[in-house]
Design an enzyme around this catalytic site. Structure first.
Site, PDB file in Angstrom:
ATOM      1  N   ARG A   1     -33.245   2.994  45.737  1.00  0.00           N
ATOM      2  CA  ARG A   1     -34.304   4.008  45.907  1.00  0.00           C
ATOM      3  C   ARG A   1     -33.337   4.877  44.982  1.00  0.00           C
ATOM      4  O   ARG A   1     -33.894   6.112  44.329  1.00  0.00           O
ATOM      5  CB  ARG A   1     -33.720   4.622  47.310  1.00  0.00           C
ATOM      6  CG  ARG A   1     -32.531   5.156  48.096  1.00  0.00           C
ATOM      7  CD  ARG A   1     -32.376   5.178  49.427  1.00  0.00           C
ATOM      8  NE  ARG A   1     -32.804   5.172  50.434  1.00  0.00           N
ATOM      9  CZ  ARG A   1     -32.239   5.097  51.222  1.00  0.00           C
ATOM     10  NH1 ARG A   1     -31.531   6.141  52.092  1.00  0.00           N
ATOM     11  NH2 ARG A   1     -32.753   4.374  52.783  1.00  0.00           N
TER      12      ARG A   1
ATOM     13  N   GLU B   1     -20.682   0.107  45.364  1.00  0.00           N
ATOM     14  CA  GLU B   1     -20.501   0.746  46.503  1.00  0.00           C
ATOM     15  C   GLU B   1     -21.723  -0.608  47.028  1.00  0.00           C
ATOM     16  O   GLU B   1     -22.942  -0.398  45.869  1.00  0.00           O
ATOM     17  CB  GLU B   1     -20.948   1.512  46.925  1.00  0.00           C
ATOM     18  CG  GLU B   1     -20.061   2.420  47.731  1.00  0.00           C
ATOM     19  CD  GLU B   1     -20.759   3.453  48.461  1.00  0.00           C
ATOM     20  OE1 GLU B   1     -21.753   3.495  49.212  1.00  0.00           O
ATOM     21  OE2 GLU B   1     -20.517   4.657  48.278  1.00  0.00           O
TER      22      GLU B   1
HETATM   23  N1  PXP Z   1     -17.603   6.462  50.327  1.00  0.00           N
HETATM   24  C1  PXP Z   1     -19.294   5.278  50.280  1.00  0.00           C
HETATM   25  C2  PXP Z   1     -18.255   4.125  51.139  1.00  0.00           C
HETATM   26  C3  PXP Z   1     -20.317   6.275  51.188  1.00  0.00           C
HETATM   27  O1  PXP Z   1     -21.091   5.099  51.079  1.00  0.00           O
HETATM   28  C4  PXP Z   1     -20.762   7.500  50.308  1.00  0.00           C
HETATM   29  C5  PXP Z   1     -21.265   7.658  50.323  1.00  0.00           C
HETATM   30  O2  PXP Z   1     -22.666   6.775  48.974  1.00  0.00           O
HETATM   31  C6  PXP Z   1     -19.357   8.487  49.625  1.00  0.00           C
HETATM   32  C7  PXP Z   1     -18.297   8.108  49.650  1.00  0.00           C
HETATM   33  C8  PXP Z   1     -19.831  10.035  49.179  1.00  0.00           C
HETATM   34  O3  PXP Z   1     -20.829  10.312  49.904  1.00  0.00           O
HETATM   35  P1  PXP Z   1     -21.526  11.840  49.503  1.00  0.00           P
HETATM   36  O4  PXP Z   1     -22.406  11.269  48.460  1.00  0.00           O
HETATM   37  O5  PXP Z   1     -21.805  12.424  50.888  1.00  0.00           O
HETATM   38  O6  PXP Z   1     -19.724  12.291  49.099  1.00  0.00           O
END
Ligand code: PXP
Length: 243
Positions: free
Chosen positions: A49, A69
């Site tokens: 996406r 990730e």
């Molecule tokens: N850490 C992980 C494991 C995540 O899945 C995400 C979201 O992609 C983030 C950090 C970052 O989160 P945010 O975008 O809410 O700061």
């Protein structure tokens, strides 16, 4: 020294709105590095996406430390092995979710996760598990050989946002206890999800947390801090042009 990882997924979200080349998460990553972050994070979701496969390869070739990730499906594991980022953060993934909703059930999937950790370790890739602040998940992460846990701060952030003080403090306590426990077992401790410029202040007091991974709030702030200049430049261009 504590570290900041910047997640550039939402630069790609904006680009995908027009399916073009702009704004580029790779260019954004370069700016984040120059501004002082320690690593770049992106999530190659199974539905693609936001981040696309080509982004991941380009990021790997252009940034100092890429933290990918990723879900633990065969397809994504195969890609991650080809890309060989410095670090992977294993997360659960559901197609319908707006963003990662909960931590990975490491305790319930020890065998599969242990095999995946081994695959990455053979390639000298650091493995972090995105988990709820639960001691069982931390024990399981250590048992399957992970190098680090990233403690899910999303629930804490939600309570903070809704001014639910009691729940917020309780969740902060769980995060603190989990961080202390994880470090005592030899795991590195990361934290992320929903952190912003206000709610991070209490979390920063938890000394065991070494790395903070933040995306949405930084990209949102960038939009507003950059909007003034962006409009001024276009307004000047239009108003100064000869009729
Ligand atoms: N850490 C992980 C494991 C995540 O899945 C995400 C979201 O992609 C983030 C950090 C970052 O989160 P945010 O975008 O809410 O700061």
């Amino acid at each position: 020294m504590r570290k900041l990882g910047v997640n550039v997924d939402h630069v790609a979200t904006l680009r995908q709105a027009r399916r073009g080349r702009f704004p580029s998460p790779v260019v954004a990553a370069g700016i984040c590095e120059v501004a002082g972050c320690d690593s770049i994070v992106c999530h190659l979701r199974e539905d693609r996406r936001h981040i696309q496969d080509s982004d991941v390869y380009q990021l790997k070739n252009s940034v100092r430390i890429l933290n990918l990730e990723m879900a633990t499906s065969d397809e994504i594991v195969e890609i991650a092995i080809k890309v060989a980022p410095a670090q992977v953060t294993l997360v659960p993934e559901k197609r319908q979710e707006l963003t990662t909703e909960g931590g990975l059930d490491v305790a319930g999937n020890r065998k599969r996760l242990g095999e995946i950790v081994k695959l990455f370790h053979e390639r000298k890739i650091t493995v972090s598990m995105f988990v709820e602040p639960e001691l069982e998940q931390i024990d399981a992460s250590r048992e399957v050989g992970a190098d680090a846990v990233e403690i899910h701060t999303g629930r804490y952030a939600e309570y903070f946002e809704k001014y639910q003080q009691d729940q917020c403090y309780r969740e902060l306590g769980r995060i603190s206890k989990a961080a202390e426990y994880a470090l005592s077992t030899g795991l590195k401790v990361h934290a992320g999800h929903g952190l912003d410029y206000r709610n991070i202040i209490p979390v920063l007091k938890i000394q065991q947390i070494e790395e903070f991974n933040i995306g949405y709030s930084i990209i949102c702030k960038a939009l507003f801090t950059g909007l003034f200049e962006a409009v001024r430049e276009m307004a000047q261009l239009i108003k100064k042009a000869e009729k």
